[in-house]
Write a protein that holds these residues in place. Structure first.
Motif, PDB file in Angstrom:
ATOM      1  N   VAL A   1      -6.741  12.104   3.847  1.00  0.00           N
ATOM      2  CA  VAL A   1      -7.667  11.945   2.723  1.00  0.00           C
ATOM      3  C   VAL A   1      -7.564  13.418   1.990  1.00  0.00           C
ATOM      4  N   GLY A   2      -7.395  13.416   0.799  1.00  0.00           N
ATOM      5  CA  GLY A   2      -7.260  14.830   0.117  1.00  0.00           C
ATOM      6  C   GLY A   2      -5.962  15.292   0.183  1.00  0.00           C
ATOM      7  N   LEU A   3      -4.837  15.411  -1.112  1.00  0.00           N
ATOM      8  CA  LEU A   3      -3.795  15.747  -0.955  1.00  0.00           C
ATOM      9  C   LEU A   3      -3.340  16.952  -1.947  1.00  0.00           C
ATOM     10  N   GLY A   4      -4.189  17.990  -1.559  1.00  0.00           N
ATOM     11  CA  GLY A   4      -3.904  19.137  -2.206  1.00  0.00           C
ATOM     12  C   GLY A   4      -3.123  20.023  -1.416  1.00  0.00           C
ATOM     13  N   LEU A   5      -3.325  21.365  -1.405  1.00  0.00           N
ATOM     14  CA  LEU A   5      -2.328  22.349  -0.655  1.00  0.00           C
ATOM     15  C   LEU A   5      -2.069  21.880   0.823  1.00  0.00           C
ATOM     16  N   MET A   6      -3.546  21.476   1.325  1.00  0.00           N
ATOM     17  CA  MET A   6      -3.607  21.452   2.878  1.00  0.00           C
ATOM     18  C   MET A   6      -3.142  20.218   3.220  1.00  0.00           C
ATOM     19  N   GLY A   7      -3.503  19.210   2.526  1.00  0.00           N
ATOM     20  CA  GLY A   7      -3.280  17.854   2.753  1.00  0.00           C
ATOM     21  C   GLY A   7      -1.831  17.306   2.502  1.00  0.00           C
ATOM     22  N   GLY A   8      -1.465  18.023   1.514  1.00  0.00           N
ATOM     23  CA  GLY A   8      -0.133  17.591   0.835  1.00  0.00           C
ATOM     24  C   GLY A   8       1.055  18.246   1.732  1.00  0.00           C
ATOM     25  N   SER A   9       0.745  19.651   2.113  1.00  0.00           N
ATOM     26  CA  SER A   9       1.593  20.312   3.026  1.00  0.00           C
ATOM     27  C   SER A   9       1.752  19.646   4.371  1.00  0.00           C
ATOM     28  N   LEU A  10       0.694  19.116   4.931  1.00  0.00           N
ATOM     29  CA  LEU A  10       0.538  18.458   6.337  1.00  0.00           C
ATOM     30  C   LEU A  10       1.361  17.104   5.941  1.00  0.00           C
ATOM     31  N   ALA A  11       1.146  16.569   5.083  1.00  0.00           N
ATOM     32  CA  ALA A  11       2.061  14.977   4.639  1.00  0.00           C
ATOM     33  C   ALA A  11       3.597  15.451   4.856  1.00  0.00           C
ATOM     34  N   LYS A  12       3.918  16.734   4.223  1.00  0.00           N
ATOM     35  CA  LYS A  12       5.374  17.119   4.157  1.00  0.00           C
ATOM     36  C   LYS A  12       5.650  17.394   5.623  1.00  0.00           C
TER      37      LYS A  12
END
Length: 276
Positions: A6-17
């Motif tokens: 939930v939330g795909l900014g810096l933190m969430g997007g980097s975690l997804a990667k």
């Protein structure tokens, strides 16, 4: 694991990667409100699929809340019906406020975490591949979690190359204040001090590396950081008091032309980087 973010900014997007790159996630699902950010997330292929919240809850083994603390609190009622095997991990910057407000019904499922990393940038396009590698994550108040949920949190964070530290939420908030929140307050203050005195042409012509380093985090999201200052108000005010005492000390040494004492004071500060 299926991991929902939930939330795909810096933190969430980097975690997804990271969970994709290290093969931790069988599937990465995303939930996001902003239409503009949805477009960026899809173009960047940060997740396998963007879904609604109900689908994310049903299909995720782990749900990561990579959103501001106030938004995390607001979402608590939405998770009261999750499966007992579903793990929720928040990544909020302050922990005591979250820990005190987790509904008892999902307390065993809910692992409070704070990855001690980040940049001054925000949004999906700020996501980077190695944001978490070699960094520390703090997990708080694990004594109230079920072992299965703790194990999943360890598996994710260790799997993406992080060091894990465990402490109470109030202890975390004190340390985070001095290591992160106070430096941000100082950086915002420095930027406003310079802008109140210097014209843009002079700033462009004369700003050197030291100023740029000190003021870099003043580019951070004002909305996010005003929330963090609000949530950690007590500790921030105490740390500002201590910082002001050092500024008064510098002023007094310069006023009195006590440069030997000033040099010794600076030499003591140098030892911080030996520790780091």
């Amino acid at each position: 694991m299926n991991i929902g973010i939930v939330g795909l900014g810096l933190m969430g997007g980097s975690l997804a990667k990271a969970v994709k790159r290290y093969g931790i996630a069988k599937k990465v699902l995303g939930y996001i409100n902003s239409e503009k950010n949805k477009k960026d997330v899809l173009e960047l292929k940060l997740v396998d699929e963007i879904v609604d919240l109900e689908t994310l809850k049903k299909e995720s083994d782990v749900i990561i809340l990579a959103i501001p603390v106030d938004a995390i609190i607001e979402m608590f009622p939405s998770f009261l019906d999750i499966d007992e095997k579903t793990t929720i991990i928040d990544m909020g910057s302050t922990k005591e406020y979250i820990v005190k407000n987790i509904p008892e019904k999902i307390r065993e499922n809910f692992v409070p975490a704070h990855p001690m990393t980040g940049t001054e940038k925000s949004g999906p396009k700020a996501s980077i591949d190695d944001l978490y590698e070699g960094k520390t994550v703090v997990l708080c108040n694990l004594e109230k979690n079920g072992n299965m949920h703790v194990n999943k949190a360890f598996r994710i964070f260790q799997g993406i190359g992080m060091r894990i530290v465990v402490m109470d939420s109030d202890e975390h908030d004190i340390h985070a204040c001095f290591m992160s929140h106070l430096p941000h307050a100082i950086s915002f203050s420095l930027a406003n001090t310079v802008m109140g005195h210097e014209d843009p042409k002079s700033i462009i012509a004369l700003a050197a590396g030291g100023f740029k380093d000190m003021s870099r985090v003043a580019k951070s999201s004002p909305r996010m950081w005003s929330d963090i200052f609000k949530q950690n108000r007590k500790n921030l005010l105490s740390s500002i008091d201590l910082f002001e005492e050092h500024m008064k000390k510098v002023r007094k040494m310069v006023e009195d032309e006590n440069y030997e004492e000033l040099e010794n004071w600076m030499a003591k500060a140098n030892t911080l980087h030996e520790i780091l």
